[in-house]
Motif scaffolding. Structure first.
Motif, PDB file in Angstrom:
ATOM      1  N   LYS A 226       1.043 -38.462 -19.376  1.00 48.65           N
ATOM      2  CA  LYS A 226      -0.121 -39.037 -20.051  1.00 48.65           C
ATOM      3  C   LYS A 226      -0.896 -37.962 -20.814  1.00 48.65           C
TER       4      LYS A 226
ATOM      5  N   TYR B  13      -0.243 -44.728 -27.154  1.00 46.99           N
ATOM      6  CA  TYR B  13      -0.245 -43.578 -26.247  1.00 46.99           C
ATOM      7  C   TYR B  13      -0.930 -43.932 -24.932  1.00 46.99           C
ATOM      8  N   GLU B  14      -0.435 -43.329 -23.849  1.00 50.58           N
ATOM      9  CA  GLU B  14      -1.077 -43.488 -22.549  1.00 50.58           C
ATOM     10  C   GLU B  14      -2.184 -42.450 -22.430  1.00 50.58           C
TER      11      GLU B  14
ATOM     12  N   ALA C 190      -2.020 -36.790 -13.949  1.00 48.30           N
ATOM     13  CA  ALA C 190      -1.865 -37.560 -15.187  1.00 48.30           C
ATOM     14  C   ALA C 190      -0.989 -36.830 -16.189  1.00 48.30           C
TER      15      ALA C 190
ATOM     16  N   CYS D 224     -10.117 -42.194 -28.147  1.00 47.60           N
ATOM     17  CA  CYS D 224      -9.250 -42.720 -27.090  1.00 47.60           C
ATOM     18  C   CYS D 224      -8.816 -44.153 -27.387  1.00 47.60           C
TER      19      CYS D 224
ATOM     20  N   GLY E 236       2.835 -34.478 -20.380  1.00 47.80           N
ATOM     21  CA  GLY E 236       1.670 -34.912 -21.138  1.00 47.80           C
ATOM     22  C   GLY E 236       0.894 -33.746 -21.718  1.00 47.80           C
TER      23      GLY E 236
ATOM     24  N   CYS F 205      -4.936 -45.322 -27.938  1.00 45.86           N
ATOM     25  CA  CYS F 205      -4.366 -46.428 -27.152  1.00 45.86           C
ATOM     26  C   CYS F 205      -3.752 -47.478 -28.064  1.00 45.86           C
TER      27      CYS F 205
END
Length: 207
Positions: free
Chosen positions: A91, A33-34, A86, A25, A4, A29
């Protein structure tokens, strides 16, 4: 599994970091994308408890070095508990604030100096640096107007105009030292600031 990314949004109070991060964000999303959206100090329970101590307006007796060490401690716990896992799982972490804030606020405005702040933070982060840092640039007057419009102020918001002036000077010195930083003019309308920030992030993802 693809590694990530660790992306940091920096900027002085009033630059709009939280507002921009929220929208960016959401849009990432929507693109599939995570995303992990987090903040400093805070982001996980222990770090949020440290945040409450740092920013409590009643804690006027807090020593400058105590403040700097609390930020570093919060940063360490946040990294090992949230950010590193993460990123390792593929991510994209978008974090409001990181090392630059400590340099500007404690290093410059509190008068501790950059080198001691870098030293304690190198111990705290143990080699984990952002892949990309985006600086939301806002002039001192605009930033102060935005701070003054807030209905509630934390301990740092309530500091003197001179303190916030030193913070801005500190960020200028930081940007001069870390020339790889991406800069977005945050005095413009929100849609434009979000668009430019999103493009920088997408460019980094696709790099």
């Amino acid at each position: 599994m693809k590694k990530g990314l660790f992306i940091v949004l920096e900027g002085p109070d009033g630059s709009g970091k939280t507002t921009v991060a929220d929208i960016v964000c959401d849009r990432l999303c929507e693109k599939g994308y995570e995303i992990v959206h987090t903040r400093e100090p805070g982001g996980i329970d222990i770090a949020e408890q440290i945040r409450s101590v740092i920013l409590n307006p009643d804690n006027t007796a807090m020593d400058a070095r105590t403040e700097a060490l609390l930020y570093a401690a919060s940063r360490r716990q946040h990294l090992v508990e949230k950010v590193i896992p993460a990123v390792s799982s593929g991510k994209i972490v978008i974090c409001e604030r990181f090392l630059y804030s400590s340099l500007a606020y404690q290093g410059k405005a509190r008068g501790i100096g950059f080198d001691p702040i870098i030293s304690i933070n190198e111990f705290a982060i143990n080699g984990t640096y952002p892949d990309v840092t985006i600086f939301l640039d806002v002039d001192e007057e605009t930033g102060q107007k935005r701070i003054n419009s807030r209905t509630s102020k934390d301990r740092l918001d309530a500091e003197s105009v001179n303190f916030h002036r030193l913070v801005n000077e500190g960020y200028r010195e930081v940007l001069d030292r870390f020339k790889e930083t991406k800069i977005v003019d945050a005095t413009r309308d929100l849609d434009t600031v979000v668009s430019d920030t999103l493009k920088l992030i997408l460019d980094s993802i696709n790099d």
